[in-house]
Design an enzyme around this catalytic site. Structure first.
Site, mmCIF file in Angstrom:
data_model
loop_
_atom_site.group_PDB
_atom_site.id
_atom_site.type_symbol
_atom_site.label_atom_id
_atom_site.label_comp_id
_atom_site.label_asym_id
_atom_site.label_seq_id
_atom_site.Cartn_x
_atom_site.Cartn_y
_atom_site.Cartn_z
ATOM 1 N N ARG A 91 2.114 0.078 -3.551
ATOM 2 C CA ARG A 91 0.691 0.316 -3.748
ATOM 3 C C ARG A 91 -0.215 -0.612 -2.957
ATOM 4 N NH1 ARG A 91 3.300 2.350 -7.738
ATOM 5 N NH2 ARG A 91 4.602 0.572 -7.263
ATOM 6 N N THR A 92 0.064 -1.893 -3.013
ATOM 7 C CA THR A 92 -0.854 -2.831 -2.351
ATOM 8 C C THR A 92 -0.833 -2.578 -0.850
ATOM 9 O OG1 THR A 92 -0.304 -4.386 -4.094
ATOM 10 C CG2 THR A 92 -1.513 -5.272 -2.221
ATOM 11 N N LYS A 120 14.417 -16.314 14.801
ATOM 12 C CA LYS A 120 14.788 -17.201 15.923
ATOM 13 C C LYS A 120 14.404 -18.645 15.628
ATOM 14 C CE LYS A 120 13.349 -13.547 19.021
ATOM 15 N NZ LYS A 120 12.238 -13.257 19.946
ATOM 16 N N ARG A 141 1.037 -10.523 1.795
ATOM 17 C CA ARG A 141 1.753 -10.763 0.534
ATOM 18 C C ARG A 141 2.915 -11.685 0.859
ATOM 19 N NH1 ARG A 141 3.805 -6.433 -3.903
ATOM 20 N NH2 ARG A 141 1.573 -6.590 -4.378
ATOM 21 N N HIS A 174 -3.065 -12.405 -7.710
ATOM 22 C CA HIS A 174 -3.114 -11.090 -7.058
ATOM 23 C C HIS A 174 -4.575 -10.643 -7.188
ATOM 24 C CE1 HIS A 174 -1.898 -7.382 -5.413
ATOM 25 N NE2 HIS A 174 -0.902 -7.052 -6.205
HETATM 26 N N1 CP Z 1 0.527 -3.323 -8.269
HETATM 27 C C1 CP Z 1 1.196 -3.728 -7.185
HETATM 28 O O1 CP Z 1 1.008 -4.846 -6.665
HETATM 29 O O2 CP Z 1 2.107 -2.807 -6.733
HETATM 30 P P1 CP Z 1 3.041 -2.997 -5.468
HETATM 31 O O3 CP Z 1 3.965 -4.149 -5.752
HETATM 32 O O4 CP Z 1 3.753 -1.685 -5.301
HETATM 33 O O5 CP Z 1 2.164 -3.326 -4.288
#
Ligand code: CP
Length: 353
Positions: A91-92, A120, A141, A174
């Site tokens: 999703r993110t 490397k 992320r 998050h």
């Molecule tokens: N809610 C969320 O962060 O989903 P993903 O891990 O699929 O990005």
């Protein structure tokens, strides 16, 4: 978006910088009084949230027609973004990617660090610095705590800083998930969030979404929180301390049925066993923290059921058909909220509203 020499030269070393309270660090990640690097949920105040929600609402209206979609996709057609996702995501990643496309930002991506020159021996710090040679924004992320923040800190000391957006870091934050979560509450309650009872359920100790969402609750008055979890996975003391400091009442309980009766929103989460050190999740009975079909009769008529997703068994699939199940709309809200945020960071949000 050049940083001033003053900003870059007065900053201490990373080791002295990162332990500081977020409130002390936020100015370094702002520019001209606006959020530049989006790293912490604490960067969103109520006015900014409202502005982003209005922008997101306008984006979804405007893009219903080709003329409008063409207009907004021209707003940032001179910008490029790097999506560096060193941890799994559906999703993110997808919502940021499509948010960029909605507003015309061109994208490139690394989702598997084994395809990067990190194999490397290049350090992750040098790798992310390389991105800024090619793009105007980094969306990231990373599993390591503080690494997204460190990237932004590093960028801000270079001659070509680019904004960094946190798409999930370690177990800690998050912020854009919290943004879309509050946007979902905002849309569900016609903008009236004050006085709501929000129930967060599951692995609250290791879930970064519930941490970031708790921070955002300080922007609304009369909020009451219930943290429903097994005793092994209770909310961390730093969040409880934050809530006390901001006068937000909360309870910690294992009585899910009791808490759900007065809830305006029930925020379900899965067990975060990817953070297990020795299989400790297996020792916990998580089933009392499932939302089952029979619970639908126990909750208020206008209560919404949320989940950051992905889910395992914590919400019956049969619940999906109930109009109070908001999680599929919630994930779509993420695309609009993130598009609004990117537009804001690049300063074109006023051309959308
Ligand atoms: N809610 C969320 O962060 O989903 P993903 O891990 O699929 O990005």
């Amino acid at each position: 978006m050049q940083r001033t020499q003053e900003m870059t030269s007065v900053q201490p070393d990373w080791e002295n910088f990162y332990p500081r309270p977020v409130s002390d660090k936020v100015p370094f990640f702002n520019k001209d009084g606006r959020v530049y690097d989006c790293l912490f949920a604490q960067q969103f105040n109520r006015d900014l949230l409202t502005l982003l929600f209005r922008t997101a609402d306008r984006l979804r209206e405007v893009t219903q027609h080709k003329d409008g979609a063409d207009y907004v996709s021209g707003l940032l057609s001179d910008k490029r973004a790097m999506l560096y996702f060193a941890q799994p995501s559906t999703r993110t990643f997808m919502s940021f990617l499509n948010a960029c496309h909605v507003i015309g930002v061109k994208t490139s991506e690394i989702r598997d660090t084994s395809t990067s020159s990190e194999v490397k021996g290049e350090t992750p710090e040098d790798t992310v610095r390389t991105f800024s040679s090619y793009v105007d924004m980094i969306i990231m992320r990373h599993p390591a705590p503080n690494f997204v923040e460190k990237t932004a800190w590093l960028m801000n000391r270079t001659g070509r800083p680019v904004p960094v957006v946190n798409g999930g870091s370690g177990k800690d934050q998050h912020p854009t998930q919290a943004l879309l979560d509050v946007y979902t509450l905002y849309r569900s309650f016609n903008g009236d969030l004050d006085g709501r009872h929000v129930v967060m359920v599951g692995d609250l100790k290791r879930g970064r979404t519930v941490r970031s969402l708790s921070y955002l609750m300080k922007n609304y008055s009369g909020i009451r929180l219930s943290f429903v979890s097994p005793k092994e996975f209770r909310m961390e003391p730093d969040i409880l301390e934050f809530l006390k400091r901001h006068g937000i009442p909360y309870e910690e309980t294992e009585d899910f049925k009791g808490a759900m009766r007065t809830a305006d929103a029930i925020y379900m989460t899965r067990i975060q066993d990817e953070h297990d050190k020795a299989g400790e999740s297996k020792a916990v009975d998580y089933s009392p923290f499932y939302f089952k079909r029979e619970h639908l009769k126990d909750i208020k008529e206008n209560c919404i059921i949320m989940h950051p997703l992905p889910r395992r068994h914590e919400i019956d699939v049969a619940v999906d058909a109930d109009p109070r199940a908001m999680y599929w709309r919630q994930e779509r809200n993420g695309m609009w909220a993130r598009a609004a945020l990117i537009a804001y960071i690049f300063g074109v949000d006023g051309k959308i509203r």
